[in-house]
Design a protein around this motif. Sequence first.
Motif, PDB file in Angstrom:
ATOM      1  N   THR A  10       0.848  -1.194   0.000  1.00  0.00           N
ATOM      2  CA  THR A  10       0.000   0.000   0.000  1.00  0.00           C
ATOM      3  C   THR A  10       0.885   1.247   0.000  1.00  0.00           C
ATOM      4  O   THR A  10       2.109   1.156   0.088  1.00  0.00           O
ATOM      5  CB  THR A  10      -0.856   0.064   1.280  1.00  0.00           C
ATOM      6  OG1 THR A  10       0.030   0.102   2.405  1.00  0.00           O
ATOM      7  CG2 THR A  10      -1.786  -1.128   1.396  1.00  0.00           C
ATOM      8  N   MET A  11       0.243   2.395  -0.043  1.00  0.00           N
ATOM      9  CA  MET A  11       0.966   3.639   0.215  1.00  0.00           C
ATOM     10  C   MET A  11       1.508   3.596   1.643  1.00  0.00           C
ATOM     11  O   MET A  11       0.969   2.899   2.511  1.00  0.00           O
ATOM     12  CB  MET A  11       0.015   4.846   0.087  1.00  0.00           C
ATOM     13  CG  MET A  11      -0.418   5.147  -1.335  1.00  0.00           C
ATOM     14  SD  MET A  11      -1.519   6.578  -1.411  1.00  0.00           S
ATOM     15  CE  MET A  11      -0.433   7.919  -0.934  1.00  0.00           C
ATOM     16  N   ASP A  12       2.599   4.307   1.870  1.00  0.00           N
ATOM     17  CA  ASP A  12       3.099   4.540   3.226  1.00  0.00           C
ATOM     18  C   ASP A  12       3.557   3.271   3.942  1.00  0.00           C
ATOM     19  O   ASP A  12       3.494   3.193   5.166  1.00  0.00           O
ATOM     20  CB  ASP A  12       1.989   5.239   4.040  1.00  0.00           C
ATOM     21  CG  ASP A  12       2.545   5.959   5.268  1.00  0.00           C
ATOM     22  OD1 ASP A  12       3.730   6.320   5.258  1.00  0.00           O
ATOM     23  OD2 ASP A  12       1.785   6.140   6.244  1.00  0.00           O
ATOM     24  N   CYS A  13       3.982   2.267   3.181  1.00  0.00           N
ATOM     25  CA  CYS A  13       4.448   1.037   3.853  1.00  0.00           C
ATOM     26  C   CYS A  13       5.974   0.933   3.827  1.00  0.00           C
ATOM     27  O   CYS A  13       6.532  -0.068   4.290  1.00  0.00           O
ATOM     28  CB  CYS A  13       3.790  -0.206   3.252  1.00  0.00           C
ATOM     29  SG  CYS A  13       4.369  -0.619   1.612  1.00  0.00           S
ATOM     30  N   GLY A  14       6.650   1.940   3.285  1.00  0.00           N
ATOM     31  CA  GLY A  14       8.112   1.944   3.352  1.00  0.00           C
ATOM     32  C   GLY A  14       8.820   1.544   2.071  1.00  0.00           C
ATOM     33  O   GLY A  14      10.015   1.245   2.095  1.00  0.00           O
ATOM     34  N   LYS A  15       8.127   1.581   0.944  1.00  0.00           N
ATOM     35  CA  LYS A  15       8.742   1.147  -0.319  1.00  0.00           C
ATOM     36  C   LYS A  15       9.911   2.052  -0.721  1.00  0.00           C
ATOM     37  O   LYS A  15      10.991   1.578  -1.069  1.00  0.00           O
ATOM     38  CB  LYS A  15       7.689   1.139  -1.450  1.00  0.00           C
ATOM     39  CG  LYS A  15       6.490   0.246  -1.175  1.00  0.00           C
ATOM     40  CD  LYS A  15       5.476   0.306  -2.286  1.00  0.00           C
ATOM     41  CE  LYS A  15       4.896   1.675  -2.528  1.00  0.00           C
ATOM     42  NZ  LYS A  15       4.147   2.250  -1.368  1.00  0.00           N
ATOM     43  N   SER A  16       9.664   3.363  -0.679  1.00  0.00           N
ATOM     44  CA  SER A  16      10.732   4.283  -1.105  1.00  0.00           C
ATOM     45  C   SER A  16      11.901   4.231  -0.128  1.00  0.00           C
ATOM     46  O   SER A  16      13.064   4.363  -0.526  1.00  0.00           O
ATOM     47  CB  SER A  16      10.188   5.713  -1.206  1.00  0.00           C
ATOM     48  OG  SER A  16       9.154   5.762  -2.156  1.00  0.00           O
ATOM     49  N   THR A  17      11.603   4.039   1.152  1.00  0.00           N
ATOM     50  CA  THR A  17      12.673   3.907   2.150  1.00  0.00           C
ATOM     51  C   THR A  17      13.545   2.705   1.807  1.00  0.00           C
ATOM     52  O   THR A  17      14.779   2.787   1.827  1.00  0.00           O
ATOM     53  CB  THR A  17      12.060   3.740   3.559  1.00  0.00           C
ATOM     54  OG1 THR A  17      11.202   4.854   3.803  1.00  0.00           O
ATOM     55  CG2 THR A  17      13.129   3.665   4.626  1.00  0.00           C
ATOM     56  N   ARG A  41       6.294  12.577  -5.176  1.00  0.00           N
ATOM     57  CA  ARG A  41       5.722  13.780  -4.535  1.00  0.00           C
ATOM     58  C   ARG A  41       6.737  14.911  -4.405  1.00  0.00           C
ATOM     59  O   ARG A  41       6.379  16.079  -4.382  1.00  0.00           O
ATOM     60  CB  ARG A  41       5.196  13.439  -3.132  1.00  0.00           C
ATOM     61  CG  ARG A  41       3.831  12.842  -3.086  1.00  0.00           C
ATOM     62  CD  ARG A  41       3.419  12.586  -1.641  1.00  0.00           C
ATOM     63  NE  ARG A  41       4.384  11.727  -0.965  1.00  0.00           N
ATOM     64  CZ  ARG A  41       4.382  10.413  -1.045  1.00  0.00           C
ATOM     65  NH1 ARG A  41       3.450   9.789  -1.709  1.00  0.00           N
ATOM     66  NH2 ARG A  41       5.306   9.694  -0.429  1.00  0.00           N
ATOM     67  N   SER A  49      11.525   9.582   0.428  1.00  0.00           N
ATOM     68  CA  SER A  49      10.804   8.784   1.418  1.00  0.00           C
ATOM     69  C   SER A  49      10.264   9.705   2.508  1.00  0.00           C
ATOM     70  O   SER A  49      10.812  10.778   2.740  1.00  0.00           O
ATOM     71  CB  SER A  49      11.748   7.735   2.014  1.00  0.00           C
ATOM     72  OG  SER A  49      11.820   7.848   3.407  1.00  0.00           O
ATOM     73  N   ARG A  50       9.220   9.263   3.189  1.00  0.00           N
ATOM     74  CA  ARG A  50       8.640  10.063   4.276  1.00  0.00           C
ATOM     75  C   ARG A  50       9.576  10.173   5.471  1.00  0.00           C
ATOM     76  O   ARG A  50       9.340  10.965   6.362  1.00  0.00           O
ATOM     77  CB  ARG A  50       7.304   9.473   4.713  1.00  0.00           C
ATOM     78  CG  ARG A  50       6.222   9.635   3.675  1.00  0.00           C
ATOM     79  CD  ARG A  50       4.914   9.058   4.136  1.00  0.00           C
ATOM     80  NE  ARG A  50       3.897   9.188   3.098  1.00  0.00           N
ATOM     81  CZ  ARG A  50       3.761   8.343   2.075  1.00  0.00           C
ATOM     82  NH1 ARG A  50       4.579   7.317   1.954  1.00  0.00           N
ATOM     83  NH2 ARG A  50       2.821   8.533   1.176  1.00  0.00           N
ATOM     84  N   LEU A  51      10.618   9.336   5.486  1.00  0.00           N
ATOM     85  CA  LEU A  51      11.592   9.453   6.570  1.00  0.00           C
ATOM     86  C   LEU A  51      12.527  10.630   6.346  1.00  0.00           C
ATOM     87  O   LEU A  51      13.395  10.907   7.183  1.00  0.00           O
ATOM     88  CB  LEU A  51      12.397   8.158   6.705  1.00  0.00           C
ATOM     89  CG  LEU A  51      11.660   7.007   7.385  1.00  0.00           C
ATOM     90  CD1 LEU A  51      12.556   5.796   7.530  1.00  0.00           C
ATOM     91  CD2 LEU A  51      11.160   7.429   8.758  1.00  0.00           C
ATOM     92  N   VAL A 142       7.401  -4.327   7.170  1.00  0.00           N
ATOM     93  CA  VAL A 142       6.734  -3.399   8.100  1.00  0.00           C
ATOM     94  C   VAL A 142       5.354  -3.106   7.528  1.00  0.00           C
ATOM     95  O   VAL A 142       5.221  -2.393   6.549  1.00  0.00           O
ATOM     96  CB  VAL A 142       7.525  -2.089   8.251  1.00  0.00           C
ATOM     97  CG1 VAL A 142       6.842  -1.158   9.243  1.00  0.00           C
ATOM     98  CG2 VAL A 142       8.956  -2.376   8.700  1.00  0.00           C
TER      99      VAL A 142
HETATM  100  N1  LIG Z   1       8.219  10.144  11.952  1.00  0.00           N
HETATM  101  C1  LIG Z   1       8.446   8.880  11.610  1.00  0.00           C
HETATM  102  N2  LIG Z   1       9.123   8.050  12.408  1.00  0.00           N
HETATM  103  C2  LIG Z   1       9.366   6.790  12.077  1.00  0.00           C
HETATM  104  N3  LIG Z   1       8.973   6.240  10.931  1.00  0.00           N
HETATM  105  C3  LIG Z   1       8.278   6.999  10.094  1.00  0.00           C
HETATM  106  C4  LIG Z   1       7.981   8.353  10.365  1.00  0.00           C
HETATM  107  N4  LIG Z   1       7.283   8.849   9.313  1.00  0.00           N
HETATM  108  C5  LIG Z   1       7.172   7.840   8.432  1.00  0.00           C
HETATM  109  N5  LIG Z   1       7.759   6.718   8.900  1.00  0.00           N
HETATM  110  C6  LIG Z   1       7.862   5.419   8.272  1.00  0.00           C
HETATM  111  O1  LIG Z   1       7.976   5.610   6.902  1.00  0.00           O
HETATM  112  C7  LIG Z   1       7.060   4.768   6.229  1.00  0.00           C
HETATM  113  C8  LIG Z   1       6.708   5.395   4.915  1.00  0.00           C
HETATM  114  O2  LIG Z   1       7.879   5.349   4.155  1.00  0.00           O
HETATM  115  P1  LIG Z   1       7.896   5.621   2.579  1.00  0.00           P
HETATM  116  O3  LIG Z   1       9.151   4.996   2.116  1.00  0.00           O
HETATM  117  O4  LIG Z   1       7.709   7.067   2.320  1.00  0.00           O
HETATM  118  O5  LIG Z   1       6.601   4.799   2.120  1.00  0.00           O
HETATM  119  P2  LIG Z   1       6.061   4.406   0.688  1.00  0.00           P
HETATM  120  O6  LIG Z   1       7.144   4.681  -0.322  1.00  0.00           O
HETATM  121  O7  LIG Z   1       5.717   2.946   0.801  1.00  0.00           O
HETATM  122  O8  LIG Z   1       4.833   5.230   0.477  1.00  0.00           O
HETATM  123  C9  LIG Z   1       5.912   4.642   7.197  1.00  0.00           C
HETATM  124  O9  LIG Z   1       5.200   3.456   7.014  1.00  0.00           O
HETATM  125  C10 LIG Z   1       6.644   4.597   8.528  1.00  0.00           C
HETATM  126  O10 LIG Z   1       7.044   3.274   8.806  1.00  0.00           O
END
Ligand SMILES: Nc1ncnc2c1ncn2[C@@H]1O[C@H](COP(=O)(O)OP(=O)(O)O)[C@@H](O)[C@H]1O
Length: 229
Positions: A10-17, A41, A49-51, A142
Amino acid sequence: MPELVFFSGTMDCGKSTLALQIEHNRSARGLQGMIYTRNDRAGAGKLSSRLGLVTDSVEAGEGFDFYAHIVAHLSAGGRADYVIADEAQFLDPGQVDQLARIVDDLDLDVFAFGITTDFRTKLFPGSQRLVELADRIEVLQVEALCWCGARATHNARTVGGQMVVEGAQVVVGDVNQPETVVGYEVLCRRHHRRRLTAAAARAAALSPDVLPVDPDSAGAPVSGLSAAE
Ligand SMILES: Nc1ncnc2c1ncn2[C@@H]1O[C@H](COP(=O)(O)OP(=O)(O)O)[C@@H](O)[C@H]1O
Ligand SMILES: Cc1cn([C@H]2C[C@H](O)[C@@H](COP(=O)(O)O)O2)c(=O)[nH]c1=O
């Protein structure tokens, strides 16, 4: 043996990370990656990544030819040891075929990352082709969670805070957005089917007799409380 691997979820599951981690670990050992994204984005030519991590990438827009791009790079004396393609759901099926050809004809590992289905639970064309062609499909460890605590398996789109099931397949956006913009929320299938987002569930909890939630009334204040409470 080189592989085409599809990391999906799904979205927000850590793929880009994970994409950035794979890039980091390999480049730290002197390997040279070719990094591609489409509609990240953070903007064109970025893999984010959102991290908070971000790296430069090649924007693989409509009509972009992955195979030709890498062959041109190698022909110019460049090096390529592996390939990363993020937001791969947005790729055209033909572009996914090019990724498979890179594995088979150029002997490079290709790591593709993307969401499997759209806000209507329908496969994106790029993801469908990846499911058809990938040597391996990996689900991220995750797990993203629905508001109920179950594993989130589906992506919901919200407009004005209300979940919608009609509209353009591609609208770049994010989770945890204000109600004023198009947003996304990950849900389990049960709650995606019932169109029960976290906000709708909160509103329904305050007024149990409205279950199943009528999306038109989900945002209405109940008993003097605002639906956001
Ligand atoms: N403030 C935070 N602290 C720890 N982990 C975070 C935080 N913000 C986002 N994350 C982690 O980053 C993940 C999203 O990562 P991202 O690689 O951007 O997702 P995707 O590419 O799958 O949409 C979240 O599921 C969460 O595990
Ligand atoms: C469900 C869904 C998503 N999108 C967009 C929204 C984001 O820009 C990306 C997903 O990025 P992420 O890094 O995996 O969070 O896809 C879309 O255009 N259409 C949809 O149905």
